[in-house]
Every structure is written in C-alpha cells, then in structure tokens.
Write a protein that holds these residues in place. Structure first.
Motif, PDB file in Angstrom:
ATOM      1  N   LEU A  23      20.254  48.933  -1.574  1.00  0.00           N
ATOM      2  CA  LEU A  23      19.050  48.116  -1.465  1.00  0.00           C
ATOM      3  C   LEU A  23      18.802  47.606  -0.045  1.00  0.00           C
ATOM      4  O   LEU A  23      17.677  47.218   0.283  1.00  0.00           O
ATOM      5  CB  LEU A  23      19.122  46.925  -2.426  1.00  0.00           C
ATOM      6  N   LEU A  24      19.818  47.588   0.799  1.00  0.00           N
ATOM      7  CA  LEU A  24      19.605  47.139   2.178  1.00  0.00           C
ATOM      8  C   LEU A  24      18.603  48.066   2.861  1.00  0.00           C
ATOM      9  O   LEU A  24      18.744  49.290   2.833  1.00  0.00           O
ATOM     10  CB  LEU A  24      20.919  47.123   2.953  1.00  0.00           C
ATOM     11  N   GLY A  25      17.585  47.470   3.464  1.00  0.00           N
ATOM     12  CA  GLY A  25      16.548  48.235   4.131  1.00  0.00           C
ATOM     13  C   GLY A  25      15.340  48.536   3.266  1.00  0.00           C
ATOM     14  O   GLY A  25      14.296  48.949   3.780  1.00  0.00           O
ATOM     15  N   GLU A  43      20.191  41.199   2.661  1.00  0.00           N
ATOM     16  CA  GLU A  43      21.442  40.646   2.123  1.00  0.00           C
ATOM     17  C   GLU A  43      21.405  40.707   0.604  1.00  0.00           C
ATOM     18  O   GLU A  43      20.415  40.289  -0.016  1.00  0.00           O
ATOM     19  CB  GLU A  43      21.650  39.209   2.583  1.00  0.00           C
ATOM     20  N   THR A  44      22.485  41.222   0.013  1.00  0.00           N
ATOM     21  CA  THR A  44      22.582  41.355  -1.440  1.00  0.00           C
ATOM     22  C   THR A  44      23.979  40.986  -1.902  1.00  0.00           C
ATOM     23  O   THR A  44      24.919  40.951  -1.103  1.00  0.00           O
ATOM     24  CB  THR A  44      22.280  42.798  -1.892  1.00  0.00           C
ATOM     25  N   ALA A 104      18.669  37.611   0.687  1.00  0.00           N
ATOM     26  CA  ALA A 104      17.840  37.326   1.864  1.00  0.00           C
ATOM     27  C   ALA A 104      16.991  38.535   2.202  1.00  0.00           C
ATOM     28  O   ALA A 104      17.373  39.675   1.938  1.00  0.00           O
ATOM     29  CB  ALA A 104      18.710  36.950   3.067  1.00  0.00           C
ATOM     30  N   VAL A 105      15.829  38.253   2.787  1.00  0.00           N
ATOM     31  CA  VAL A 105      14.950  39.315   3.271  1.00  0.00           C
ATOM     32  C   VAL A 105      14.477  38.971   4.679  1.00  0.00           C
ATOM     33  O   VAL A 105      14.605  37.833   5.136  1.00  0.00           O
ATOM     34  CB  VAL A 105      13.734  39.531   2.338  1.00  0.00           C
ATOM     35  N   GLU A 106      13.916  39.969   5.340  1.00  0.00           N
ATOM     36  CA  GLU A 106      13.261  39.781   6.631  1.00  0.00           C
ATOM     37  C   GLU A 106      11.763  39.827   6.383  1.00  0.00           C
ATOM     38  O   GLU A 106      11.248  40.830   5.870  1.00  0.00           O
ATOM     39  CB  GLU A 106      13.676  40.889   7.589  1.00  0.00           C
ATOM     40  N   PRO A 107      11.003  38.771   6.698  1.00  0.00           N
ATOM     41  CA  PRO A 107       9.575  38.736   6.367  1.00  0.00           C
ATOM     42  C   PRO A 107       8.796  39.878   7.016  1.00  0.00           C
ATOM     43  O   PRO A 107       8.994  40.191   8.187  1.00  0.00           O
ATOM     44  CB  PRO A 107       9.107  37.389   6.925  1.00  0.00           C
ATOM     45  N   LEU A 108       7.889  40.466   6.233  1.00  0.00           N
ATOM     46  CA  LEU A 108       7.017  41.519   6.748  1.00  0.00           C
ATOM     47  C   LEU A 108       5.549  41.147   6.580  1.00  0.00           C
ATOM     48  O   LEU A 108       4.840  40.962   7.561  1.00  0.00           O
ATOM     49  CB  LEU A 108       7.315  42.843   6.024  1.00  0.00           C
ATOM     50  N   GLU A 109       5.093  41.021   5.340  1.00  0.00           N
ATOM     51  CA  GLU A 109       3.691  40.689   5.066  1.00  0.00           C
ATOM     52  C   GLU A 109       3.580  39.294   4.470  1.00  0.00           C
ATOM     53  O   GLU A 109       4.476  38.835   3.774  1.00  0.00           O
ATOM     54  CB  GLU A 109       3.095  41.673   4.046  1.00  0.00           C
ATOM     55  N   LEU A 188      22.869  43.272   6.180  1.00  0.00           N
ATOM     56  CA  LEU A 188      22.364  44.128   7.240  1.00  0.00           C
ATOM     57  C   LEU A 188      22.552  43.404   8.566  1.00  0.00           C
ATOM     58  O   LEU A 188      21.907  42.394   8.817  1.00  0.00           O
ATOM     59  CB  LEU A 188      20.890  44.457   6.994  1.00  0.00           C
ATOM     60  N   ARG A 189      23.439  43.908   9.399  1.00  0.00           N
ATOM     61  CA  ARG A 189      23.759  43.238  10.654  1.00  0.00           C
ATOM     62  C   ARG A 189      22.715  43.491  11.728  1.00  0.00           C
ATOM     63  O   ARG A 189      22.767  42.891  12.791  1.00  0.00           O
ATOM     64  CB  ARG A 189      25.119  43.708  11.155  1.00  0.00           C
TER      65      ARG A 189
END
Length: 198
Positions: A23-25, A43-44, A104-109, A188-189
């Motif tokens: 699921l990373l990415g 992050e999972t 955790a996620v990295e914001p996109l939209e 995800l580093r």
C-alpha cells in the motif's frame, strides 16, 4: 496497475503484512459533496488476524468489528479513545479478520478542505501524519465502515508509484501494548519533510 486505477479485491486478498507494504505509494481518495481529497499512503500497520493479540479480530466478530471480517478490500472504520476515527483496509480471505491500518498519508488534493476540517493543525505536515488525523482531514467516519475500497464507492485506494525497498522502513507497531514488538509498521522514508520520525 496503471496509476489512478482502483486496486482490485485480489490486491487485498493476501497476508496483511504483504498488503501493508504494497500500500505504500498508493493513493487514498475520498470524494464528498465538498469535493475530493486525496493523499499518498506513506505509513501503514498490519494486523494479522485472530492469532494477533493486538488485532481487534482476536476477540471474535462483534458489532464493532463486523466489517473487519468482510471481504478483501472492505473499509473497516472504528472509533478509538472516544475521539478519533481510524480507517483500515480488510485483507485476506472473507471472514478471516485481518486488516491494514492507514497511519499517515502525504496530502495531494483538497489540502484546503483538509485545513478546514483540521483548523488546529499549524503546518501542512501535521494535517494527516497520524491515523486519526487522516480520518478527520478526509472526512472519514462510521458511515464508511463496510464500504468497498475497490472503486465502487466514494472512498477508494488507487494505484500510485512503485516504492523500492530501499525507501521503506519496517519497525515494530506503535501505540499498542500487545505484540508491540512485531515488526509490522511500514513507513515510506522518501517523505522526510512531512514525516520526520523513524
């Protein structure tokens, strides 16, 4: 799979640890009446099933955990500490009770919508760097418990960029007391500005 394509049920029909890494990415996406929000999963944590003492399924199927035992690719959403929602992707065979927590996620939209939902977050990196924060920023709550993540509804996980192993950190799970030493947290580093912790 092409980037942007919903992950099919077969993606989730595997061991939870395998799915947690895979699921990373990928991209978590929620389409609401207010608009779309999305973020790259960074992050999972895997919860392996009834034999995992930290898993909700260890106590059997209850009203709260009902959808954790659902078919692979189901959203399992639960309330914790009396204040936070957390979203998981159900994995493995239908009826087994394994899942992956989206930490955790990295914001996109839809970053503006995330800020409106989490007005106390002072920095963008604080919007979605925890499981409760993800649900708050994405507008995820109990109404999405039991829905499909495979493209049939408003909440989906779609394919993203491949993540090489050298960009992945594997650690023990955090925030739990049982089986806390099991190395089932995947980070995800490659996103240090947003997620500086190891």
């Amino acid at each position: 799979m092409h980037p942007g394509a919903p992950l099919p049920p077969a993606f989730y029909d595997r061991d939870a640890a395998v799915v947690a890494r895979a699921l990373l990415g990928t991209v978590l996406r929620h389409e609401t009446s207010e608009g779309v929000v999305s973020g790259r999963i960074v992050e999972t944590e895997a919860y392996l099933g009834p034999h995992d003492p930290a898993s909700h399924s260890a106590v059997g199927r209850t009203a709260r955990t009902w959808h954790m035992f659902g078919p692979p690719g189901t959203a399992y959403v639960y309330f914790v500490y009396g204040m936070h929602w957390c979203v998981n992707a159900v994995t493995g065979a239908d009826g087994y009770g394994a899942a992956v927590l989206i930490r955790a996620v990295e914001p996109l939209e839809g970053i503006g919508r995330m800020r409106a939902r989490r007005p106390r977050a002072r920095r963008d990196q604080d919007l979605v760097n925890g499981p409760g924060k993800v649900c708050a920023a994405f507008g995820i709550d109990r109404t999405l418990d039991g829905t499909s993540l495979t493209g049939a509804g408003a909440l989906t996980i779609v394919a993203g960029d491949d993540v090489p192993d050298e960009h992945v950190l594997v650690t023990p799970r955090i925030g739990i007391t049982k089986a806390a030493d099991w190395a089932l947290r995947f980070v995800l580093r490659a996103a240090p500005p947003l997620f500086p912790r190891p």
